[in-house]
Enzyme design. Structure first.
Site, PDB file in Angstrom:
ATOM      1  N   ASP A  91       0.848  -1.190   0.000  1.00  0.00           N
ATOM      2  CA  ASP A  91       0.000   0.000   0.000  1.00  0.00           C
ATOM      3  C   ASP A  91       0.882   1.238   0.000  1.00  0.00           C
ATOM      4  O   ASP A  91       1.856   1.317   0.760  1.00  0.00           O
ATOM      5  CB  ASP A  91      -0.891  -0.032   1.251  1.00  0.00           C
ATOM      6  CG  ASP A  91      -2.053   0.938   1.181  1.00  0.00           C
ATOM      7  OD1 ASP A  91      -1.814   2.130   0.891  1.00  0.00           O
ATOM      8  OD2 ASP A  91      -3.191   0.530   1.452  1.00  0.00           O
ATOM      9  N   TYR A 135     -10.445  14.577  -6.045  1.00  0.00           N
ATOM     10  CA  TYR A 135      -9.291  14.077  -6.781  1.00  0.00           C
ATOM     11  C   TYR A 135      -8.307  15.196  -7.088  1.00  0.00           C
ATOM     12  O   TYR A 135      -7.108  15.094  -6.771  1.00  0.00           O
ATOM     13  CB  TYR A 135      -9.758  13.412  -8.076  1.00  0.00           C
ATOM     14  CG  TYR A 135      -8.635  12.928  -8.957  1.00  0.00           C
ATOM     15  CD1 TYR A 135      -7.739  11.963  -8.504  1.00  0.00           C
ATOM     16  CD2 TYR A 135      -8.468  13.422 -10.249  1.00  0.00           C
ATOM     17  CE1 TYR A 135      -6.707  11.509  -9.307  1.00  0.00           C
ATOM     18  CE2 TYR A 135      -7.448  12.978 -11.062  1.00  0.00           C
ATOM     19  CZ  TYR A 135      -6.562  12.017 -10.594  1.00  0.00           C
ATOM     20  OH  TYR A 135      -5.539  11.583 -11.389  1.00  0.00           O
ATOM     21  N   VAL A 147      -1.661   7.176 -24.683  1.00  0.00           N
ATOM     22  CA  VAL A 147      -0.764   6.695 -23.637  1.00  0.00           C
ATOM     23  C   VAL A 147       0.668   6.496 -24.130  1.00  0.00           C
ATOM     24  O   VAL A 147       1.631   6.772 -23.392  1.00  0.00           O
ATOM     25  CB  VAL A 147      -1.318   5.395 -23.007  1.00  0.00           C
ATOM     26  CG1 VAL A 147      -1.335   4.246 -24.003  1.00  0.00           C
ATOM     27  CG2 VAL A 147      -0.548   5.038 -21.748  1.00  0.00           C
TER      28      VAL A 147
END
Length: 349
Positions: free
Chosen positions: A54, A139, A207
């Site tokens: 994490d 966000y 991308v």
């Protein structure tokens, strides 16, 4: 060369199992770097050497950074639905603090952070890197706060430390199941009708171009004047209008674009019941007034002159990138089942 990547670099890639991480790997290894993969979830390609951890776990990050010379942080809480404000805060901001703590433990001085144009919020003119950020959602707010953590870390030893921050616009490409994928799928299944005139510009980035840009920037010293924050917007230019994007998808699918375009106002009215259902259930429905506006009316353009001035030239045009996305969709994406990973509220160990 100090604080650049290349042969001899060992990079901890946090968030390596995600969409952008899967595309970045080839770029970084081509530059001669060795990668250490770190993610909350297993690698979709099945590589068992990925370290599961994490981004909020300082101890796990510290162990993973052993022997590393640089860190790339791609990890983030970013979905529009299903994530509480506290989780955005802990993952995006708490994660930045944990990354900094682990870097300081090892004396690592080279960082690249994957941020977002969401930090700018809403503007009438395309924001550039000098525009004052004014995020309008969790966000964008927490991405901006994470940038501040890294800037503070860099400012503590500016002669030794580097914090390269990249703010991409909407990213698309093979293996991505977000906005463009949903548009392609709707057109392919004949569930789409154009709404409004479609003159609104939508900044996007393919991308392949984005990851090449990151490699280009990070493999050389900062090209900006001393004391200038090393922040780069990324969007492929020129921007397409929403109508141009839709037309490109139709052509790539070998379909004829309908001449009928529905007026915006009644479609927004018809979408209101879906808004209510989404609010009550917490589900991300394919039809909402926000989705209609985002595609058909909202102007979401961002300036990206700084990276061009730095000498980077993308290899793929936006229309060609969309065509490559459609090719992937027809070959394998149409039948793929997207997996959505939401970060847990608490640190996962």
């Amino acid at each position: 060369m100090a604080n650049t990547i290349g042969p001899g670099s060992k990079i901890l890639v946090i968030g390596s199992s995600g969409f952008v991480g899967s595309h970045l790997e080839a770029v970084l290894t081509a530059l001669g770097a060795e990668l250490v993969r770190f993610d909350l979830h297993p690698d979709p390609a099945g590589r068992d050497e990925t370290i599961l951890g994490d981004v909020r776990d300082v101890e796990a990050l510290t162990r993973a950074m052993t022997g590393c010379t640089a860190v790339l942080n791609l990890a983030a809480a970013h979905h529009d639905f299903g994530i509480a404000t506290a989780t955005f805060e802990s993952v995006n901001v708490g994660g930045a603090r944990a990354v900094v703590a682990a870097m300081e433990h090892h004396g690592i001085t080279n960082l690249c952070f994957y941020s977002s144009v969401a930090v700018y919020g809403e503007h009438t003119e395309p924001p550039d890197e000098t525009t004052a950020p004014a995020p309008v959602n969790d966000y964008g707010r927490t991405k901006l706060a994470a940038e501040a953590v890294y800037r503070e870390w860099e400012a503590a030893a500016p002669a030794e430390r580097r914090a390269l921050i990249v703010r991409p616009a909407v990213v698309f490409g093979p293996r991505n199941f977000a906005n463009l994928y949903k548009l392609i799928h709707q057109i392919d299944t004949r569930r789409f009708l154009p709404v409004g005139p479609g003159r609104n510009r939508k900044s996007m980035c393919f991308v392949t171009n984005l990851v090449q840009a990151i490699g280009y920037l990070w493999s050389a010293p900062s090209r900006l004047a001393a004391g200038t924050a090393e922040v780069y917007n990324y969007a492929d230019k020129p921007d397409l209008t929403s109508r141009e994007t839709v037309s490109t998808v139709y052509r790539a699918l070998g379909r004829t674009e309908p001449r009928l375009r529905l007026p915006l106002a009644p479609v927004l009215l018809a979408a209101r019941p879906f808004d209510l259902v989404g609010k009550v259930t917490g589900k991300d429905l394919p039809i909402t007034s926000a989705r209609v506006r985002k595609l058909s009316d909202a102007e979401t353009a961002f300036a990206a002159d700084r990276i061009r001035e730095a000498g980077f030239t993308p290899a793929v045009s936006l229309p060609d990138g969309i065509e490559q996305m459609v090719t992937w969709y027809l070959r394998e994406g149409r039948d793929a089942a997207p997996v959505i990973h939401l970060p847990p509220a608490e640190v996962s160990r």
